[in-house]
Design an enzyme around this catalytic site. Structure first.
Site, PDB file in Angstrom:
ATOM      1  CB  VAL A   7      -0.986   0.045   1.173  1.00  0.00           C
ATOM      2  CG1 VAL A   7      -1.735   1.334   1.155  1.00  0.00           C
ATOM      3  CG2 VAL A   7      -1.705  -1.280   1.006  1.00  0.00           C
ATOM      4  CB  CYS A   8       4.100   1.984   1.537  1.00  0.00           C
ATOM      5  SG  CYS A   8       3.553   1.425   3.439  1.00  0.00           S
TER       6      CYS A   8
END
EC number: 1.11.1.26
Length: 187
Positions: A46-47
């Site tokens: 997700v980062c």
């Protein structure tokens, strides 16, 4: 205890920006708006989607007088390696702070106890170094940079227009509210 409406604490960190390693302290933040964009770790899932989204809005934030600092507990060396390896991360022009000592994550109260990782957290800091807004989401919930821009605009508006507040979903140019006794119960 919330860090909202508190002044950022002193820190010193190594960072990666524009192909160079630099040192950043809290003094570098004062005098302009800042966004601290914490995330758990480099080379994850997700980062990079979030960091890429912020990169896509970085020029707009710069025009608003805002500097962005992404922060993870990785080192500045890891940030460079990720920048070199990922097309998404390669487009980042803002400062990527390394926080291997956990000092910044602890200062902003977003260090995951027992894990050594930062939470997925965003802080909007005014030119006086005071935290005006914060958002923390669970591991699997990515943030939206367009909404971050909207929140920064609202924070800047409120600072520049004492006595006015921005209602839900406020967008630049929309009507604001002026809290008063006459307004109680009328919304």
């Amino acid at each position: 205890m919330s860090v909202l409406n508190t002044t950022i604490k002193p820190f010193k960190a190594q960072a990666y920006k524009d192909g160079k390693f630099i040192e950043v302290t809290e003094k570098d933040v004062l005098g302009k708006w800042a966004v601290f964009f914490f995330y758990p770790a480099d080379f994850t899932f997700v980062c990079p989607t979030e960091l890429g989204d912020v990169a896509d809005h970085y020029e707009e934030l710069q025009k608003m007088g805002v500097e962005v600092y992404s922060v993870s507990t990785d080192t500045h060396f890891v940030h460079k390696a990720w920048h070199d390896a990922s097309d998404t991360i390669r487009k980042i022009k803002y400062t990527m702070l390394g926080d291997p000592s956990w000092q910044i994550s602890q200062n902003f109260d977003c260090l995951r106890e027992g894990q050594g990782l930062a939470d997925r957290a965003t802080f909007i800091v005014d030119p006086d170094g005071v935290i005006q807004a914060m958002e923390i989401t669970a591991e699997g919930i990515g943030r939206n940079a367009a909404d971050l821009v909207r929140k920064v605009k609202a924070a800047q508006y409120v600072r520049n227009h004492p006595g006015e507040v921005c209602p839900a979903k406020w967008e630049e140019g929309a009507k604001t509210l002026a809290p008063s006794l006459d307004l109680v119960g009328k919304i």
